[in-house]
Design a protein around this motif. Structure first.
Motif, PDB file in Angstrom:
ATOM      1  N   ASP A 202     -66.834  29.623 -46.018  1.00 32.71           N
ATOM      2  CA  ASP A 202     -66.363  28.272 -45.757  1.00 32.71           C
ATOM      3  C   ASP A 202     -65.195  28.298 -44.775  1.00 32.71           C
ATOM      4  O   ASP A 202     -64.701  29.367 -44.395  1.00 32.71           O
ATOM      5  CB  ASP A 202     -65.938  27.613 -47.074  1.00 32.71           C
ATOM      6  N   LEU A 203     -64.740  27.112 -44.381  1.00 35.74           N
ATOM      7  CA  LEU A 203     -63.648  26.978 -43.423  1.00 35.74           C
ATOM      8  C   LEU A 203     -62.483  26.248 -44.070  1.00 35.74           C
ATOM      9  O   LEU A 203     -62.683  25.246 -44.768  1.00 35.74           O
ATOM     10  CB  LEU A 203     -64.100  26.196 -42.184  1.00 35.74           C
ATOM     11  N   ILE A 204     -61.278  26.738 -43.841  1.00 33.32           N
ATOM     12  CA  ILE A 204     -60.067  26.038 -44.244  1.00 33.32           C
ATOM     13  C   ILE A 204     -59.335  25.656 -42.968  1.00 33.32           C
ATOM     14  O   ILE A 204     -58.963  26.521 -42.167  1.00 33.32           O
ATOM     15  CB  ILE A 204     -59.168  26.910 -45.141  1.00 33.32           C
ATOM     16  N   VAL A 205     -59.155  24.361 -42.749  1.00 33.22           N
ATOM     17  CA  VAL A 205     -58.610  23.835 -41.500  1.00 33.22           C
ATOM     18  C   VAL A 205     -57.205  23.309 -41.751  1.00 33.22           C
ATOM     19  O   VAL A 205     -56.998  22.464 -42.636  1.00 33.22           O
ATOM     20  CB  VAL A 205     -59.499  22.709 -40.935  1.00 33.22           C
ATOM     21  N   VAL A 243     -60.934  21.528 -46.479  1.00 33.47           N
ATOM     22  CA  VAL A 243     -61.877  22.603 -46.765  1.00 33.47           C
ATOM     23  C   VAL A 243     -63.256  22.096 -46.393  1.00 33.47           C
ATOM     24  O   VAL A 243     -63.706  21.036 -46.874  1.00 33.47           O
ATOM     25  CB  VAL A 243     -61.850  23.008 -48.246  1.00 33.47           C
ATOM     26  N   LEU A 244     -63.941  22.834 -45.525  1.00 38.85           N
ATOM     27  CA  LEU A 244     -65.314  22.499 -45.127  1.00 38.85           C
ATOM     28  C   LEU A 244     -66.236  23.552 -45.721  1.00 38.85           C
ATOM     29  O   LEU A 244     -66.169  24.729 -45.364  1.00 38.85           O
ATOM     30  CB  LEU A 244     -65.435  22.467 -43.600  1.00 38.85           C
ATOM     31  N   LEU A 245     -67.088  23.109 -46.630  1.00 32.98           N
ATOM     32  CA  LEU A 245     -68.002  24.017 -47.314  1.00 32.98           C
ATOM     33  C   LEU A 245     -69.261  24.239 -46.485  1.00 32.98           C
ATOM     34  O   LEU A 245     -69.863  23.286 -45.985  1.00 32.98           O
ATOM     35  CB  LEU A 245     -68.387  23.442 -48.682  1.00 32.98           C
ATOM     36  N   SER A 246     -69.660  25.504 -46.377  1.00 37.68           N
ATOM     37  CA  SER A 246     -70.873  25.833 -45.630  1.00 37.68           C
ATOM     38  C   SER A 246     -72.110  25.373 -46.393  1.00 37.68           C
ATOM     39  O   SER A 246     -72.233  25.594 -47.601  1.00 37.68           O
ATOM     40  CB  SER A 246     -70.952  27.337 -45.393  1.00 37.68           C
ATOM     41  N   ARG A 247     -73.005  24.744 -45.676  1.00 40.78           N
ATOM     42  CA  ARG A 247     -74.314  24.358 -46.208  1.00 40.78           C
ATOM     43  C   ARG A 247     -75.429  25.191 -45.593  1.00 40.78           C
ATOM     44  O   ARG A 247     -76.605  24.953 -45.844  1.00 40.78           O
ATOM     45  CB  ARG A 247     -74.586  22.876 -45.956  1.00 40.78           C
ATOM     46  N   GLY A 248     -75.046  26.192 -44.776  1.00 40.33           N
ATOM     47  CA  GLY A 248     -76.035  27.067 -44.152  1.00 40.33           C
ATOM     48  C   GLY A 248     -76.467  26.559 -42.796  1.00 40.33           C
ATOM     49  O   GLY A 248     -76.436  25.351 -42.522  1.00 40.33           O
ATOM     50  N   GLY A 249     -76.864  27.476 -41.948  1.00 42.42           N
ATOM     51  CA  GLY A 249     -77.384  27.106 -40.640  1.00 42.42           C
ATOM     52  C   GLY A 249     -76.371  26.476 -39.718  1.00 42.42           C
ATOM     53  O   GLY A 249     -76.733  25.763 -38.780  1.00 42.42           O
ATOM     54  N   GLY A 250     -75.082  26.701 -39.973  1.00 43.75           N
ATOM     55  CA  GLY A 250     -74.053  26.140 -39.111  1.00 43.75           C
ATOM     56  C   GLY A 250     -73.660  24.722 -39.452  1.00 43.75           C
ATOM     57  O   GLY A 250     -73.025  24.044 -38.641  1.00 43.75           O
ATOM     58  N   THR A 251     -74.019  24.238 -40.636  1.00 44.94           N
ATOM     59  CA  THR A 251     -73.642  22.896 -41.074  1.00 44.94           C
ATOM     60  C   THR A 251     -72.581  23.000 -42.166  1.00 44.94           C
ATOM     61  O   THR A 251     -72.608  23.913 -43.002  1.00 44.94           O
ATOM     62  CB  THR A 251     -74.847  22.112 -41.602  1.00 44.94           C
ATOM     63  N   TYR A 252     -71.673  22.030 -42.177  1.00 43.22           N
ATOM     64  CA  TYR A 252     -70.551  22.039 -43.105  1.00 43.22           C
ATOM     65  C   TYR A 252     -70.303  20.642 -43.634  1.00 43.22           C
ATOM     66  O   TYR A 252     -70.554  19.645 -42.953  1.00 43.22           O
ATOM     67  CB  TYR A 252     -69.291  22.569 -42.407  1.00 43.22           C
ATOM     68  N   ALA A 258     -59.897  18.296 -51.947  1.00 43.48           N
ATOM     69  CA  ALA A 258     -59.671  19.726 -52.190  1.00 43.48           C
ATOM     70  C   ALA A 258     -58.195  20.040 -52.404  1.00 43.48           C
ATOM     71  O   ALA A 258     -57.856  20.943 -53.160  1.00 43.48           O
ATOM     72  CB  ALA A 258     -60.210  20.538 -51.017  1.00 43.48           C
ATOM     73  N   PHE A 259     -57.315  19.285 -51.741  1.00 41.40           N
ATOM     74  CA  PHE A 259     -55.886  19.551 -51.825  1.00 41.40           C
ATOM     75  C   PHE A 259     -55.143  18.342 -52.379  1.00 41.40           C
ATOM     76  O   PHE A 259     -55.482  17.197 -52.066  1.00 41.40           O
ATOM     77  CB  PHE A 259     -55.307  19.872 -50.438  1.00 41.40           C
ATOM     78  N   GLU A 260     -54.117  18.613 -53.173  1.00 41.20           N
ATOM     79  CA  GLU A 260     -53.204  17.555 -53.560  1.00 41.20           C
ATOM     80  C   GLU A 260     -52.451  17.052 -52.340  1.00 41.20           C
ATOM     81  O   GLU A 260     -52.342  17.744 -51.329  1.00 41.20           O
ATOM     82  CB  GLU A 260     -52.215  18.069 -54.612  1.00 41.20           C
ATOM     83  N   GLN A 261     -51.885  15.849 -52.437  1.00 38.90           N
ATOM     84  CA  GLN A 261     -51.263  15.226 -51.280  1.00 38.90           C
ATOM     85  C   GLN A 261     -50.139  16.079 -50.696  1.00 38.90           C
ATOM     86  O   GLN A 261     -49.994  16.196 -49.478  1.00 38.90           O
ATOM     87  CB  GLN A 261     -50.737  13.841 -51.651  1.00 38.90           C
ATOM     88  N   GLU A 262     -49.340  16.727 -51.543  1.00 39.17           N
ATOM     89  CA  GLU A 262     -48.235  17.538 -51.039  1.00 39.17           C
ATOM     90  C   GLU A 262     -48.730  18.733 -50.239  1.00 39.17           C
ATOM     91  O   GLU A 262     -48.013  19.256 -49.384  1.00 39.17           O
ATOM     92  CB  GLU A 262     -47.356  18.022 -52.197  1.00 39.17           C
ATOM     93  N   VAL A 263     -49.966  19.151 -50.502  1.00 41.74           N
ATOM     94  CA  VAL A 263     -50.554  20.270 -49.768  1.00 41.74           C
ATOM     95  C   VAL A 263     -51.346  19.771 -48.570  1.00 41.74           C
ATOM     96  O   VAL A 263     -51.354  20.390 -47.505  1.00 41.74           O
ATOM     97  CB  VAL A 263     -51.459  21.100 -50.690  1.00 41.74           C
ATOM     98  N   ALA A 264     -52.000  18.635 -48.712  1.00 34.54           N
ATOM     99  CA  ALA A 264     -52.938  18.154 -47.708  1.00 34.54           C
ATOM    100  C   ALA A 264     -52.261  17.720 -46.415  1.00 34.54           C
ATOM    101  O   ALA A 264     -52.821  17.886 -45.331  1.00 34.54           O
ATOM    102  CB  ALA A 264     -53.758  16.996 -48.277  1.00 34.54           C
ATOM    103  N   ASP A 265     -51.051  17.164 -46.501  1.00 33.68           N
ATOM    104  CA  ASP A 265     -50.479  16.497 -45.334  1.00 33.68           C
ATOM    105  C   ASP A 265     -49.195  17.151 -44.833  1.00 33.68           C
ATOM    106  O   ASP A 265     -48.319  16.490 -44.283  1.00 33.68           O
ATOM    107  CB  ASP A 265     -50.221  15.016 -45.653  1.00 33.68           C
ATOM    108  N   GLY A 266     -49.075  18.459 -45.029  1.00 34.17           N
ATOM    109  CA  GLY A 266     -47.956  19.171 -44.434  1.00 34.17           C
ATOM    110  C   GLY A 266     -48.213  19.414 -42.954  1.00 34.17           C
ATOM    111  O   GLY A 266     -49.313  19.175 -42.438  1.00 34.17           O
ATOM    112  N   TRP A 267     -47.204  19.876 -42.271  1.00 35.03           N
ATOM    113  CA  TRP A 267     -47.328  20.238 -40.853  1.00 35.03           C
ATOM    114  C   TRP A 267     -47.665  21.726 -40.806  1.00 35.03           C
ATOM    115  O   TRP A 267     -46.800  22.588 -40.639  1.00 35.03           O
ATOM    116  CB  TRP A 267     -46.031  19.914 -40.111  1.00 35.03           C
TER     117      TRP A 267
END
Length: 634
Positions: A202-205, A243-252, A258-267
């Motif tokens: 998966d991808l964590i952006v 967090v982008l979960l892989s669905r296979g074949g290059g699709t996500y 996935a993240f609480e607000q204090e984690v999701a919107d940091g710089w």
């Protein structure tokens, strides 16, 4: 009558002076020790791009015009990987902010195997208001070929999928949107890991400026999204991490919530993934510029992403900013290494450590108690950077650990430097640091940071070597890697498979370089490329992809038990090769290797194999098998 209260105050003051004096008198590095340590290393520096790139600052939105040098401070990135399928990570992906180009090319002196390839998202929305910030090679569509993901400011990332033809030009890659339709993101970090344990990577952006902010658009109208951080130490008004979960074949597909607000919107400037507690699921370290970093314990299940925010213990002598999860420092890079030999990964973090400027501290979060977490949300890590000699280096960015001399002990390499100019603007930055939080988010309230601004512009990249007493010393000047300027990303790999770890550094607004390891001696080593069948659950495909997240445990007698994990895309703007290397004792003819991995169906597998020194390419099967790959073996 004795005034015990007054005496207590005096005694307390005296003890404080003693403690301060002791801290100031920490043992220095003996020159003879440093000289002997440096003798084990040498590198040959070779350019990766042109010396003169022309531009030294970006076009920005009018709201940011007076701080455009600050806004222009990121964008250089580098990765080392195997793009042409020769079983060596001798290919470079370089992002050059001077030209806003993403270039694939062979590493210097690895033969002209193909011409340089420029990755441009042709046919997709793309204009000068968008700029590449990093590139992450990996097999995204599960066909065994190495693709490239490029992330940007001004748009969501683009997948460049490798076709079946030869690696002869841009036609070898087909650009495709990562998310449909594309969105306006400003991404500065992206890591790879099987977050939910389903057997797919998966991808964590990590995003920096708020979603929708057209930071590089000179025609952008001022709006609430064109803002700066709301605090120097606790800002949660940045871009949304995902967090982008892989669905296979290059699709996500995005894992909502996935993240609480204090984690999701940091710089966010850096992300690290590592299985810290041995349950087969990767924990995440989120390094934030203007908010506390976060260590997230992974509680996910297939298809369901869940993290627990953890905190480190605080002792009576521990300042709040030295407590994991509560710091106010500027997290810029993250790496993992076992610093105390307990088989648990420790965490290295870059911060700003400019003497007479902003002297925070780098972190060396070292594990303790023989475990990592408890059920109350405590992560048993304490910062030992000062005792280890790693606390100060300059304005830090990416950080990497690796064994560059083959003695079984990791060295630590760091990118440093911020703005290179002609006028010292540290006083302006210190004034900014004292600005009321109610004003800070408005860029019009900032001091000017024009193209002449210099803030830690002459920092030299340190190269830390561990001395016999246990402390680290910077030997970068002695070994020829202390390039001054503003560096960003670092990538490591043994590009020529000679058992000596090489590295590349991406520099902001100046020439980037590759450093070939020419150190004396050729100590024995074990190099591992751990591969899984491509194509998803129970695939019997002959094509193989790197087993992201695989763990190796190596018992080697006098050197003790050592471990390694395959997480190449940790940190800020630097991607290492998806492989592992271990030093071996002289005379070693065979070494038992234990490998743990998730198969393509998400089942945890463990198997052992005895291997001779040298490089090995191993197929990790869904049936618990480990099979040497004979065709294309390095």
């Amino acid at each position: 009558m004795i005034n015990w209260s007054a005496h207590a105050v005096k005694i307390g003051a005296f003890l404080t002076m003693l403690a301060t004096g002791w801290a100031a008198a920490l043992p220095g590095d003996l020159p003879a020790e440093v000289e002997r340590a440096a003798a084990a290393f040498s590198f040959a520096r070779q350019p990766l791009n042109a010396a003169d790139g022309g531009r030294g600052v970006r076009e920005v939105a009018p709201a940011y015009q007076d701080i455009r040098h600050w806004i222009s401070s990121v964008g250089a990135a580098v990765a080392l990987s195997d793009l042409d399928g020769n079983s060596r990570s001798d290919d470079v992906c370089l992002v050059d902010p001077r030209t806003d180009t993403v270039t694939l090319q062979p590493a210097p002196q690895t033969q002209d195997r193909y011409p340089p390839i420029s990755l441009v998202p042709s046919g997709l929305p793309y204009d000068p208001t968008m700029a590449p910030m990093g590139c992450v090679p990996a097999d995204y569509d599960d066909d065994g070929a190495t693709d490239v993901l490029v992330y940007y400011w001004g748009r969501s990332p683009v997948l460049f999928l490798r076709g079946d033809g030869p690696l002869t030009g841009p036609a070898a890659f087909t650009p495709r949107e990562l998310v449909q339709p594309f969105q306006v993101w400003n991404t500065n970090a992206l890591s790879l890991a099987d977050v939910d344990g389903d057997g797919r990577t998966d991808l964590i952006v990590g995003n920096y400026f708020p979603d929708g902010a057209r930071v590089l658009d000179p025609a952008a109208r001022s709006g609430p999204e064109l803002r700066m951080q709301a605090s120097m130490s606790n800002a949660t008004n940045g871009g949304s991490n995902r967090v982008l979960l892989s669905r296979g074949g290059g699709t996500y597909a995005e894992a909502a919530g996935a993240f609480e607000q204090e984690v999701a919107d940091g710089w966010t400037l850096a992300i690290g993934a590592q299985d810290l507690d041995g349950d087969g699921l990767p924990e995440l370290y989120i390094a934030n510029d203007f908010a506390p970093d976060h260590l997230l314990r992974n509680r996910s299940r297939p298809g369901e992403v869940s993290f627990e925010v953890t905190r480190g213990p605080r002792h009576v002598t521990t300042p709040k900013s030295k407590v994991l999860g509560q710091d106010s420092f500027k997290g810029m890079g993250v790496a993992f290494a076992d610093l105390n030999g307990d088989e648990f990964s420790d965490i290295l973090v870059s911060n700003i450590t400019q003497e007479y400027g902003l002297l925070e501290s780098n972190f060396a979060w070292v594990s303790g108690r023989g475990r990592v977490f408890d059920d109350a949300g405590t992560a048993f890590y304490t910062d030992e950077s000062e005792a280890l000699g790693l606390s100060r280096s300059g304005w830090g960015w990416d950080i990497k650990a690796g064994d560059f001399d083959g003695d079984g002990v990791n060295e630590i390499l760091q990118a440093t430097g911020f703005l290179r100019g002609t006028v010292n603007r540290w006083a302006d930055l210190q004034e900014l640091a004292m600005t009321n939080d109610d004003l800070l988010a408005n860029p019009a309230m900032w001091p000017d940071f024009h193209p002449d601004a210099d803030i830690s512009g002459d920092n030299a990249n340190p190269f830390f070597v561990r001395l016999p007493g246990g402390r680290y010393a910077d030997v970068s000047q002695a070994v020829g890697v202390a390039d001054p300027g503003a560096s960003r990303g670092i990538a490591t790999a043994d590009v020529d498979h000679d058992g000596r770890l090489d590295f590349a550094v991406a520099n902001q607004w100046r020439q980037s370089h590759f450093y070939r390891n020419t150190g004396p001696g050729r100590p024995p080593f074990l190099g591992l490329q751990l591969m899984r069948p491509a194509g998803g659950c129970s695939s019997n495909a002959e094509a193989l992809s790197p087993a992201i997240g695989a763990t190796v445990r190596l018992a080697s007698g006098a050197q003790g038990t050592r471990t390694g994990q395959v997480y190449p895309a940790n940190g800020h703007a630097g991607v290492a090769a998806a492989e592992l290397m271990f030093a071996l004792r002289a005379g070693t003819t065979s070494v038992p290797v234990e490998v743990t991995w998730r198969d393509t169906c998400g089942r945890t597998r463990t198997a052992a194999v005895d291997l001779a020194p040298g490089w090995h390419r191993l197929r990790l099967g869904d049936d618990r098998s480990i099979t040497p790959v004979t065709e294309g073996t390095p």
